[in-house]
Design a protein around this motif. Structure first.
Motif, short mmCIF file in Angstrom:
data_model
loop_
_atom_site.label_atom_id
_atom_site.label_comp_id
_atom_site.label_asym_id
_atom_site.label_seq_id
_atom_site.Cartn_x
_atom_site.Cartn_y
_atom_site.Cartn_z
N LEU A 24 11.91 -0.18 7.58
CA LEU A 24 11.26 -0.35 6.28
C LEU A 24 10.26 0.75 5.95
O LEU A 24 9.85 0.88 4.79
N VAL A 25 9.86 1.51 6.95
CA VAL A 25 8.97 2.64 6.70
C VAL A 25 9.52 3.88 7.39
O VAL A 25 10.26 3.80 8.38
N ASN A 26 9.17 5.01 6.82
CA ASN A 26 9.48 6.32 7.41
C ASN A 26 8.20 6.89 7.97
O ASN A 26 7.11 6.61 7.45
N VAL A 27 8.33 7.72 9.00
CA VAL A 27 7.16 8.37 9.60
C VAL A 27 7.41 9.86 9.64
O VAL A 27 8.48 10.31 10.03
N MET A 62 0.83 -1.21 0.00
CA MET A 62 0.00 0.00 0.00
C MET A 62 0.87 1.26 0.00
O MET A 62 0.59 2.22 -0.71
N LEU A 63 1.93 1.22 0.81
CA LEU A 63 2.79 2.39 0.94
C LEU A 63 3.66 2.60 -0.29
O LEU A 63 4.17 3.70 -0.51
N GLU A 64 3.81 1.56 -1.09
CA GLU A 64 4.57 1.74 -2.32
C GLU A 64 3.83 2.69 -3.27
O GLU A 64 4.43 3.48 -3.98
N ALA A 65 2.51 2.63 -3.24
CA ALA A 65 1.70 3.49 -4.10
C ALA A 65 1.81 4.96 -3.68
O ALA A 65 1.94 5.84 -4.51
N SER A 111 -1.77 7.82 6.01
CA SER A 111 -1.94 7.95 7.46
C SER A 111 -2.37 6.61 8.03
O SER A 111 -2.80 5.71 7.30
N VAL A 112 -2.29 6.49 9.33
CA VAL A 112 -2.72 5.26 10.00
C VAL A 112 -4.19 4.98 9.69
O VAL A 112 -4.57 3.85 9.39
N TYR A 151 2.90 7.60 7.05
CA TYR A 151 3.89 6.54 6.83
C TYR A 151 4.19 6.43 5.35
O TYR A 151 3.29 6.52 4.51
N SER A 152 5.47 6.23 5.05
CA SER A 152 5.89 6.03 3.66
C SER A 152 6.90 4.89 3.62
O SER A 152 7.56 4.57 4.61
N LEU A 153 6.98 4.28 2.47
CA LEU A 153 7.90 3.17 2.27
C LEU A 153 9.33 3.70 2.22
O LEU A 153 9.61 4.67 1.52
N ASN A 154 10.22 3.08 2.97
CA ASN A 154 11.64 3.42 2.91
C ASN A 154 12.23 2.54 1.81
O ASN A 154 12.77 1.46 2.08
N GLU A 155 12.09 2.99 0.58
CA GLU A 155 12.46 2.17 -0.58
C GLU A 155 13.92 1.77 -0.58
O GLU A 155 14.25 0.62 -0.88
N SER A 156 14.79 2.70 -0.23
CA SER A 156 16.22 2.36 -0.28
C SER A 156 16.57 1.31 0.76
O SER A 156 17.35 0.40 0.48
N ALA A 157 15.99 1.39 1.95
CA ALA A 157 16.27 0.37 2.97
C ALA A 157 15.74 -0.99 2.54
O ALA A 157 16.42 -2.00 2.69
#
Length: 107
Positions: A67-70, A33-36, A40-41, A79-85
C-alpha cells in the motif's frame, strides 16, 4: 486445477494482507497523510503521539501489503501512497461479489 487453487490462495492471501493493514486506525491515518504528499518517517512521527519505532512498524505493515512505496533519499526513507495498489486491490476484492460487480458502474 492445482494452479487455479494456488492463484486463488495467493489472491486471498494478498487480500488478507491488505485488509489486515487497513484494520488499524493509525495505519489508515498514515495512508490519508500520504495521500496529500510523500513524507519521511520523522514527518509522520511528528503527527502522532507515538515513537519512531512504532510508526516504522506500521509503515512496514503497509509496505508489506503493497500500500505504500519507499524511496531512499540519502539517509531518509520517503514513503508515498501506492495509489494504484490501493485502488486495484480494494476494487478487485469487492468485484468478486456479485452484488458489487453488477453495480461497478454506479457513481
Amino acid at each position: 486445477m492445482a494452479s487455479r487453487v494456488t492463484k486463488d490462495q495467493s489472491d486471498s492471501e494478498k487480500c488478507a494482507s491488505v485488509f489486515r493493514a487497513l484494520s488499524d486506525e493509525t495505519r489508515l491515518r498514515i495512508l490519508l497523510m500520504l495521500e496529500a504528499r510523500p513524507r519521511s518517517v520523522n514527518e509522520i512521527v511528528d503527527f502522532f503521539l507515538l515513537t519512531q519505532p512504532t510508526i516504522s512498524r506500521h509503515l512496514f505493515v503497509l509496505k508489506k501489503a503493497g500500500l505504500v512505496n519507499v524511496e531512499r533519499q540519502g539517509q531518509k526513507k520517503i514513503y508515498s501512497l501506492n495509489e494504484s495498489a490501493l485502488r486495484n486491490d480494494a476494487f478487485d476484492y469487492f468485484l468478486q461479489f456479485h452484488c458489487c460487480s453488477s453495480s461497478k458502474r454506479r457513481k
